[in-house]
Design an enzyme around this catalytic site. Sequence first.
Site, PDB file in Angstrom:
ATOM      1  N   ASN A 171       0.798  -1.233   0.000  1.00  0.00           N
ATOM      2  CA  ASN A 171       0.000   0.000   0.000  1.00  0.00           C
ATOM      3  C   ASN A 171       0.832   1.286   0.000  1.00  0.00           C
ATOM      4  O   ASN A 171       0.338   2.336  -0.376  1.00  0.00           O
ATOM      5  CB  ASN A 171      -1.032  -0.003   1.141  1.00  0.00           C
ATOM      6  CG  ASN A 171      -0.399  -0.116   2.504  1.00  0.00           C
ATOM      7  OD1 ASN A 171       0.796  -0.377   2.621  1.00  0.00           O
ATOM      8  ND2 ASN A 171      -1.188   0.067   3.543  1.00  0.00           N
ATOM      9  N   GLU A 266       5.539  -3.885  11.624  1.00  0.00           N
ATOM     10  CA  GLU A 266       4.238  -3.228  11.711  1.00  0.00           C
ATOM     11  C   GLU A 266       3.281  -4.099  10.911  1.00  0.00           C
ATOM     12  O   GLU A 266       3.428  -4.247   9.701  1.00  0.00           O
ATOM     13  CB  GLU A 266       4.342  -1.805  11.143  1.00  0.00           C
ATOM     14  CG  GLU A 266       3.198  -0.934  11.601  1.00  0.00           C
ATOM     15  CD  GLU A 266       2.083  -0.932  10.607  1.00  0.00           C
ATOM     16  OE1 GLU A 266       1.127  -1.713  10.812  1.00  0.00           O
ATOM     17  OE2 GLU A 266       2.165  -0.181   9.628  1.00  0.00           O
ATOM     18  N   CYS A 300      -3.138   0.389   7.059  1.00  0.00           N
ATOM     19  CA  CYS A 300      -3.140  -0.288   8.364  1.00  0.00           C
ATOM     20  C   CYS A 300      -3.752   0.620   9.420  1.00  0.00           C
ATOM     21  O   CYS A 300      -4.327   0.144  10.390  1.00  0.00           O
ATOM     22  CB  CYS A 300      -1.737  -0.721   8.742  1.00  0.00           C
ATOM     23  SG  CYS A 300      -0.563   0.607   8.677  1.00  0.00           S
TER      24      CYS A 300
HETATM   25  O1  G3H Z   1      -0.620   1.002   6.006  1.00  0.00           O
HETATM   26  C1  G3H Z   1       0.124   1.354   6.905  1.00  0.00           C
HETATM   27  C2  G3H Z   1       0.697   2.687   6.920  1.00  0.00           C
HETATM   28  O2  G3H Z   1       1.743   2.753   7.855  1.00  0.00           O
HETATM   29  C3  G3H Z   1      -0.329   3.747   7.165  1.00  0.00           C
HETATM   30  O3  G3H Z   1       0.186   4.993   6.885  1.00  0.00           O
HETATM   31  O4  G3H Z   1      -1.397   6.412   8.160  1.00  0.00           O
HETATM   32  O5  G3H Z   1       0.120   7.385   6.436  1.00  0.00           O
HETATM   33  O6  G3H Z   1      -1.806   5.961   5.771  1.00  0.00           O
HETATM   34  P1  G3H Z   1      -0.776   6.256   6.811  1.00  0.00           P
END
Ligand code: G3H
Length: 498
Positions: A171, A266, A300
């Site tokens: 993502n 993570e 996430c």
């Molecule tokens: O998908 C996991 C990422 O660490 C989320 O990052 O809060 O900038 O969308 P974000």
Amino acid sequence: MALAGTGMFAEILDGEVYRYYADGEWRSSASGKSVTIVNPTTRKTQYRVQACTQEEVNKVMDAAKVAQKAWARTPLWKRAELLHKAAAILKEHKAPIAECLVKEIAKPAKDAVSEVVRSGDLVSYTAEEGVRILGEGKLLVSDSFPGNERNKYCLSSKIPLGVVLAIPPFNYPVNLAVSKIGPALIAGNALVLKPPTQGAVAALHMVHCFHLAGFPKGLISCVTGKGSEIGDFLTMHPGVNCISFTGGDTGIAISKKAGMVPLQMELGGKDACIVLEDADLDLVAGNIVKGGFSYSGQRCTAVKVVLIMESIADAVVQKVNAKLAKLKVGPPEDDSDITPVVTESSANFIEGLVMDAKEKGATFCQEYRREDNLIWPLLLDHVRPDMRIAWEEPFGPVLPVIRINSVEEGIHHCNASNFGLQGCIFTRDINKAILISDAMETGTVQINSAPARGPDHFPFQGLKDSGIGSQGITNSINMMTKVKSTVINLPSPSYTMG
Ligand code: G3H
């Protein structure tokens, strides 16, 4: 403006297959095989990347080890200078990299550009932060510990770990790669990148920006290929001194198999949004839509369950539905808000959760609609704890609402999850917010805003199955170092008189 794989990026392409990066060169694998990347929107093959062999991984590891020794002797300011250069090249070439993100992971065009710009900023900030925090060590004197005189001076400083293996998710294949690459490099480590299959070509373009910045040969490498062939081989490789992984529960398996190396993991979340009666309901609705549905819920940190006090639930659901009706659903090229999810199997998984909720009696605020990988935004009201969607993360544009009668009920649901990434609370009462935040077993709690990782220098961490260690620029730099001490032993105690 150059397109992906053309102009200055032409050398990363061999016919129809993108090369991998090793020892400062773009290479084709001796396997003669490639891995196909399917465009989530067209569901046709968009790109191919090299299927690297274990032998090629071994060579990359050897080169990384040699390059790291020289890099650790490179002055900190020079390391920072190269990172600033890479950041500038990355930002200058945001368009072709964003094009890959649109085609490989169906990221909306505008968000794809933002990801690259954010990545350049992250690399520059990392260079600056590294110069500051690695430019300092500690001096300890011995007489503070009982039984000692001041005859020992301990000089401690941070030194690199060696070779860092970075595995980012689909993502954010660029941003979550540089959030590992930058800290690793400024701290004097070598870096081996294994990009996700969807997102690999964007990552290769990003790596080329580092190549053009002029980093030494072998210091950075990027290997692509099948997880079954090189996945475990990489994570269990004796040449790896640190693993930074972002993704799903594969991370739990990696943690069990990895040797005695520092891990930064993570692994997703089921971020709860707790809404109290005194909240600003328009603010709540806006954040539920932004938090739950941006990039079609494939974050996430997305809001993944709304826990709302019964008395205000109807009003908020109504406001959210009105906003969902305005979202543009379609291909990422059109800058749609909701775009196809990354794979067909992901769409099938989301559908499974929706059907389970349907059978168990959830209220569908919109009609469930799916065309191939494209799923229309869906709010499920009156969800109960016996439904899978109350606990599992759809990673799609589908959001459950659970109505609660007390704050304790909301906290209980949040803490009963095996995840503990982030959460959010909406209330005008800051005292209540702090108490609830303290009670929530999550790495971060946002007060009056949806969960989010950024700004990228903030600490970012998950509890329980959401991860190990803390990220964010400063924490990642520290994590990718170890402490080395040198103790000066004086022949007799000496006290500075000033
Ligand atoms: O998908 C996991 C990422 O660490 C989320 O990052 O809060 O900038 O969308 P974000």
